[in-house]
Design a protein around this motif. Structure first.
Motif, PDB file in Angstrom:
ATOM      1  N   GLY A  88      -7.440  -1.519   3.177  1.00 46.03           N
ATOM      2  CA  GLY A  88      -7.764  -0.112   3.627  1.00 46.03           C
ATOM      3  C   GLY A  88      -7.293   0.878   2.760  1.00 46.03           C
ATOM      4  N   LEU A  89      -6.468   0.747   1.741  1.00 44.74           N
ATOM      5  CA  LEU A  89      -6.065   1.897   0.939  1.00 44.74           C
ATOM      6  C   LEU A  89      -7.007   2.069  -0.347  1.00 44.74           C
ATOM      7  N   ASP A  90      -7.064   3.144  -0.938  1.00 41.42           N
ATOM      8  CA  ASP A  90      -7.922   3.244  -2.008  1.00 41.42           C
ATOM      9  C   ASP A  90      -7.134   2.492  -3.339  1.00 41.42           C
ATOM     10  N   ARG A  91      -7.682   1.869  -4.356  1.00 42.41           N
ATOM     11  CA  ARG A  91      -7.035   1.291  -5.177  1.00 42.41           C
ATOM     12  C   ARG A  91      -6.580   2.301  -6.379  1.00 42.41           C
ATOM     13  N   GLY A  92      -7.266   3.491  -6.233  1.00 48.12           N
ATOM     14  CA  GLY A  92      -6.553   4.600  -7.298  1.00 48.12           C
ATOM     15  C   GLY A  92      -5.376   5.487  -6.690  1.00 48.12           C
ATOM     16  N   LEU A  93      -5.042   5.117  -5.385  1.00 53.01           N
ATOM     17  CA  LEU A  93      -3.779   5.809  -4.915  1.00 53.01           C
ATOM     18  C   LEU A  93      -2.745   5.518  -5.651  1.00 53.01           C
ATOM     19  N   PRO A  94      -1.898   6.369  -6.065  1.00 54.15           N
ATOM     20  CA  PRO A  94      -0.591   6.126  -6.671  1.00 54.15           C
ATOM     21  C   PRO A  94       0.617   5.414  -6.072  1.00 54.15           C
ATOM     22  N   VAL A  96       4.536   4.640  -5.560  1.00 52.05           N
ATOM     23  CA  VAL A  96       5.998   4.578  -6.372  1.00 52.05           C
ATOM     24  C   VAL A  96       6.760   3.599  -5.676  1.00 52.05           C
ATOM     25  N   THR A  97       7.193   2.723  -6.581  1.00 52.29           N
ATOM     26  CA  THR A  97       8.093   1.624  -6.049  1.00 52.29           C
ATOM     27  C   THR A  97       8.818   0.787  -6.814  1.00 52.29           C
ATOM     28  N   THR A  98       9.564  -0.332  -6.730  1.00 48.46           N
ATOM     29  CA  THR A  98      10.360  -1.055  -7.462  1.00 48.46           C
ATOM     30  C   THR A  98       9.175  -1.716  -8.770  1.00 48.46           C
ATOM     31  N   PRO A  99       9.873  -2.035  -9.766  1.00 48.70           N
ATOM     32  CA  PRO A  99       9.022  -2.434 -10.884  1.00 48.70           C
ATOM     33  C   PRO A  99       8.530  -3.879 -10.674  1.00 48.70           C
ATOM     34  N   HIS A 100       9.347  -4.837  -9.583  1.00 42.94           N
ATOM     35  CA  HIS A 100       8.722  -6.108  -9.263  1.00 42.94           C
ATOM     36  C   HIS A 100       7.384  -5.648  -8.497  1.00 42.94           C
ATOM     37  N   ALA A 101       7.308  -4.915  -7.308  1.00 42.61           N
ATOM     38  CA  ALA A 101       6.159  -4.444  -6.734  1.00 42.61           C
ATOM     39  C   ALA A 101       5.174  -3.718  -7.643  1.00 42.61           C
ATOM     40  N   GLY A 102       5.509  -2.994  -8.298  1.00 42.69           N
ATOM     41  CA  GLY A 102       4.521  -2.155  -9.283  1.00 42.69           C
ATOM     42  C   GLY A 102       3.757  -3.084 -10.028  1.00 42.69           C
ATOM     43  N   ARG A 103       4.411  -4.152 -10.718  1.00 46.67           N
ATOM     44  CA  ARG A 103       3.749  -5.118 -11.359  1.00 46.67           C
ATOM     45  C   ARG A 103       2.559  -6.014 -10.581  1.00 46.67           C
ATOM     46  N   LEU A 105       1.513  -5.088  -7.350  1.00 51.71           N
ATOM     47  CA  LEU A 105       0.505  -4.117  -7.139  1.00 51.71           C
ATOM     48  C   LEU A 105      -0.718  -3.777  -8.095  1.00 51.71           C
ATOM     49  N   LYS A 106      -0.477  -3.636  -9.565  1.00 49.61           N
ATOM     50  CA  LYS A 106      -1.270  -3.189 -10.466  1.00 49.61           C
ATOM     51  C   LYS A 106      -2.155  -4.392 -10.869  1.00 49.61           C
ATOM     52  N   GLY A 107      -1.421  -5.782 -11.194  1.00 55.24           N
ATOM     53  CA  GLY A 107      -1.680  -6.735 -11.980  1.00 55.24           C
ATOM     54  C   GLY A 107      -2.680  -7.703 -10.570  1.00 55.24           C
ATOM     55  N   LEU A 108      -2.205  -7.820  -9.638  1.00 50.34           N
ATOM     56  CA  LEU A 108      -2.694  -8.824  -8.469  1.00 50.34           C
ATOM     57  C   LEU A 108      -3.770  -8.141  -7.693  1.00 50.34           C
ATOM     58  N   TYR A 109      -3.403  -6.931  -7.298  1.00 51.37           N
ATOM     59  CA  TYR A 109      -4.147  -6.246  -6.112  1.00 51.37           C
ATOM     60  C   TYR A 109      -4.975  -4.922  -6.663  1.00 51.37           C
ATOM     61  N   GLY A 110      -4.801  -4.855  -7.760  1.00 47.01           N
ATOM     62  CA  GLY A 110      -5.553  -3.673  -8.755  1.00 47.01           C
ATOM     63  C   GLY A 110      -5.399  -2.258  -8.250  1.00 47.01           C
ATOM     64  N   PHE A 111      -4.185  -2.025  -7.569  1.00 49.78           N
ATOM     65  CA  PHE A 111      -3.777  -0.322  -7.392  1.00 49.78           C
ATOM     66  C   PHE A 111      -3.308   0.040  -9.053  1.00 49.78           C
ATOM     67  N   ARG A 112      -4.256   0.533  -9.609  1.00 48.47           N
ATOM     68  CA  ARG A 112      -3.995   0.930 -10.913  1.00 48.47           C
ATOM     69  C   ARG A 112      -2.949   1.796 -11.101  1.00 48.47           C
TER      70      ARG A 112
END
Length: 278
Positions: A88-94, A96-103, A105-112
């Protein structure tokens, strides 16, 4: 969330579990987006699941998507970021999280625009004349060697202000932490916290493993940080939560923290300024 809160204050809407909508000036933040419905299961890893007992106060479709500036995510766990939020959330939404979650979110789920912060690192988000500096704070989700079974977690310091650099309001989000010595650095660096949002619940995994603060540990954190006000969240929503809200409230009052407590039932809003809840 129509209009703006008073100058120098934040309006907080509690959606449920650890999910908040926070509005300060022109800024709008979402924390730990959890929009599973009653009866659905959150996936906690290693085959563990927990059933939700409550409904979120808002559906993900009811969020003010066009106003959201960022998501502050304490860690990547199924009761803090779920499949409903992911869809339900836009993939372009920033984020701010942990390095583990950031990787992930970006690599697996496309939250760029996901950004991972190490402890004590900061990121500033601005909208118009309003700004918030988000700093990753210490957190520890599990005791001893059990930490390797759980995703890394962070607390967050939100310092709201304007382009002049003046800080008007300071919020602390504990994240899913237990009490441990690393938290002692928080009040040393940040002795004046206007509102602490405490993740409680006494989450207990099979074998009796406690992985979030129960009533006693929540009161211990109040003893340590001594914020002007404290708002409990992350209680009673899931079957793995074994420490009820009422136990924390009773223990906090017993230790003399009654005047600090700020209760906000799911679906309700509170407005918090530097001096008091408005």
């Amino acid at each position: 969330m129509e209009g703006m809160p008073p100058e120098g204050a934040a309006e907080i809407q509690f959606i449920g579990n650890a999910t908040l909508l926070i509005r300060y000036g022109e800024l709008t933040l979402l924390t730990d987006p959890n929009f599973l419905h009653r009866g659905q299961f959150a996936h906690l890893g290693y085959g563990l699941v927990s059933r939700r007992r409550t409904e979120p106060a808002l559906d993900v479709a009811e969020l003010p998507h066009e106003d959201l500036d960022a998501v502050v995510l304490s860690h990547l766990h199924g009761d803090h970021f779920d499949r409903v939020a992911r869809r339900g959330l836009d993939r372009g939404l920033p984020f701010v999280t942990t390095p583990h979650a950031g990787r992930l979110l970006k690599g697996l789920y496309g939250f760029r625009h996901a950004i991972g912060l190490r402890t004590w690192q900061s990121r500033t988000v601005r909208h118009g004349d309003s700004s918030v500096r988000i700093t990753a704070l210490p957190g520890r989700h599990g005791p001893g060697p059990a930490r390797v079974l759980l995703p890394p977690v962070m607390g967050s310091l939100l310092e709201f202000g304007d382009r002049s650099g003046e800080i008007r309001l300071v919020l602390y989000l504990s994240g899913d932490t237990l009490m441990y010595d690393g938290l002692r650095e928080i009040p040393r660096r940040h002795p004046d916290i206007h509102l602490a949002v405490l993740h409680l619940g006494g989450t207990t995994l099979p074998g009796g493993l406690l992985v979030t603060m129960d009533a006693a540990q929540g009161a211990d954190l109040l003893d340590l940080v001594r914020p002007r006000r404290a708002m409990p969240v992350h209680y009673d929503d899931y079957t793995v939560f074994k420490s009820p809200l009422e136990d924390f409230l009773a223990e906090a009052r017993r230790r003399g923290h009654g005047a600090r407590l700020l209760q906000c039932p799911p679906g309700e809003r509170v407005t918090v300024g530097a001096r008091t809840a408005l």
